[in-house]
Structure formats: C-alpha cells, structure tokens
Design a protein around this motif. Structure first.
Motif, PDB file in Angstrom:
ATOM      1  N   ASP A  11       0.827  -1.212   0.000  1.00 12.46           N
ATOM      2  CA  ASP A  11       0.000   0.000   0.000  1.00 12.46           C
ATOM      3  C   ASP A  11       0.859   1.258   0.000  1.00 12.46           C
ATOM      4  O   ASP A  11       0.379   2.345  -0.341  1.00 12.46           O
ATOM      5  N   ASN A  14       2.184   4.591  -3.032  1.00 10.04           N
ATOM      6  CA  ASN A  14       1.187   5.649  -3.193  1.00 10.04           C
ATOM      7  C   ASN A  14       1.692   6.623  -4.249  1.00 10.04           C
ATOM      8  O   ASN A  14       2.370   7.601  -3.932  1.00 10.04           O
ATOM      9  N   GLN A 128      -6.574   7.419  -0.790  1.00  7.20           N
ATOM     10  CA  GLN A 128      -5.685   6.353  -1.245  1.00  7.20           C
ATOM     11  C   GLN A 128      -6.012   5.040  -0.561  1.00  7.20           C
ATOM     12  O   GLN A 128      -6.117   3.988  -1.203  1.00  7.20           O
ATOM     13  N   SER A 129      -6.197   5.064   0.751  1.00  7.39           N
ATOM     14  CA  SER A 129      -6.437   3.827   1.490  1.00  7.39           C
ATOM     15  C   SER A 129      -7.836   3.277   1.234  1.00  7.39           C
ATOM     16  O   SER A 129      -8.021   2.066   1.128  1.00  7.39           O
ATOM     17  N   SER A 132      -7.894   1.197  -1.828  1.00  7.87           N
ATOM     18  CA  SER A 132      -6.773   0.262  -1.932  1.00  7.87           C
ATOM     19  C   SER A 132      -7.146  -1.107  -1.378  1.00  7.87           C
ATOM     20  O   SER A 132      -7.446  -1.247  -0.185  1.00  7.87           O
TER      21      SER A 132
END
Length: 220
Positions: A11, A14, A128-129, A132
């Motif tokens: 992860d 990014n 982003q998370s 993801s």
C-alpha cells in the motif's frame, strides 16, 4: 502478521502522494520551507491512513469470524488476482496525465506550511487507502489474527507507518536533492523526473504482479 506487513508495504506504493512530493521538490523555490511542508503533508497522510485503519479495524472486529472465513475463501484469492489484472490493464492504458492534472491542483495549498497542508495530506491518505485493496486485506489479516486487542490497535500505528514508508523515504530523498542538486542523488532524481511516466508505470506493474502472485498463492 507477515501478511499484514506485506500488504501495508504494498500500500506504500502511493503514486499520487509521491508525485505531489516530487512536484513540490521541483516547483518550490530554493528558499521555500520544503522540509516543513513535506513533513506536514506526510503527517496529514499518515493521520488519514491511521484513522481510517482504526475505523476499519472496529468494523472488522465486529464482523468476527466472517473476516477469517473471507480471507480463507477462494473468493479472496480471486479478488486479489482480479485486482492485479485490473491494475495491469489500467497501467498499460494509462499515461499519467490525469494524475498530473490532479497534482497540479493540489500544489496550490502547499506553497507554505499550514493546517491546509495537513488537510491535503489527510484527504490523500483517506482516499488512497479507501480505494486500496492491499490496505483492507492487510487489516483483515491483522483483525483475524489471534492477537490481543491492545496489540491489534497499537499495531495500527506501525501499520500506518509502514503504509507511508515509501512516501516518507521519497520526501527525504527529494529534500537531499534540493540540498545537493549536483550529487549522485540529484542526478538520479533528474533521471527519474524526466521519466515520470515510466516510474508511474513501473509502480503499477509492481502492484499488479505482487497482487496477482499473492492471489495465486492464497488459492494453492
């Protein structure tokens, strides 16, 4: 625990945050407080990732054995493979122009260190998370593991830090380049800057391959 660490590191690729950091290093004047801006940006991103991980862990803990069964199900492996293939297709078709336009819009509030800098980082971390698969997969393994609640929730500090490891390293690298533009770091940065699309595609390929491999392994 190893699975959680692996997904957290995955992860950390990014691309958007790293792109913003690189753009800051290039666009900010030499006298601008780059270190403070980059530090606040990465901290804001970390805060977004950490808070989302806490919320996610609470939800996963509430689901109980359902998370464990989902991780052991063939559907999980198929989902990883499908995500890897989708990432590969998007990487092959994408040229990075959309990300470049977004990065340009984000640079406005990042000219000086302020609460806006933390806010931009926070939004980047959450977005982003939240989009993801590795982020949620790693938390799923951490929730399903036979660990005390204290270990799981304190471990989220480490989890969020691992997820920000590569952007943090990138920020340090760019700072060194700004301080020593003619050093080997500076030449390496210039090589990568002129090949930005290649770097973005390389990150996409790495994510695609690793997710596909993990998916295949989970099916065996």
């Amino acid at each position: 625990m190893l699975h959680a660490v692996s997904f957290a590191l995955l992860d950390s690729l990014n691309v958007l945050l790293i792109g913003v950091i690189v753009a800051l290093g290039v666009m900010l004047p030499r006298t601008a407080p780059y270190r403070r801006i980059a530090t606040l940006l990465v901290f804001g991103d970390w805060l977004g990732v950490f808070l989302l991980s806490v919320v996610t862990m609470v939800v996963f803990d509430g689901l109980g054995d359902l998370v464990q069964r989902a991780l052991e199900s063939p559907v999980f492996g198929i989902l990883l493979i499908a995500t890897g293939v989708l990432s590969l297709v998007l990487t092959l078709r994408g040229g990075g122009k959309g990300d470049n336009a977004l990065i340009g819009r984000l640079l406005g509030p990042l000219q000086t260190p302020s609460l806006k800098t933390i806010g931009v980082g926070f939004i980047l971390g959450v977005v982003q998370s939240a989009t993801s698969v590795p982020f949620f997969a790693g938390l799923g393994f951490l929730s399903a593991g036979d660990y005390p609640a204290v270990v799981r929730y304190v471990g989220l500090v480490v989890y969020a830090s691992l997820a920000l490891s590569l952007p943090a390293i990138s920020a340090i690298f760019v700072g060194m380049v700004r301080a020593y533009p003619h050093s080997p770091f500076g030449r390496a940065f210039e090589w990568m800057r002129t090949r930005q699309e290649l770097m973005v595609k390389l990150a996409g390929y790495i994510v695609a391959v690793v997710l596909t491999v993990m998916g295949v392994v989970s099916l065996l």
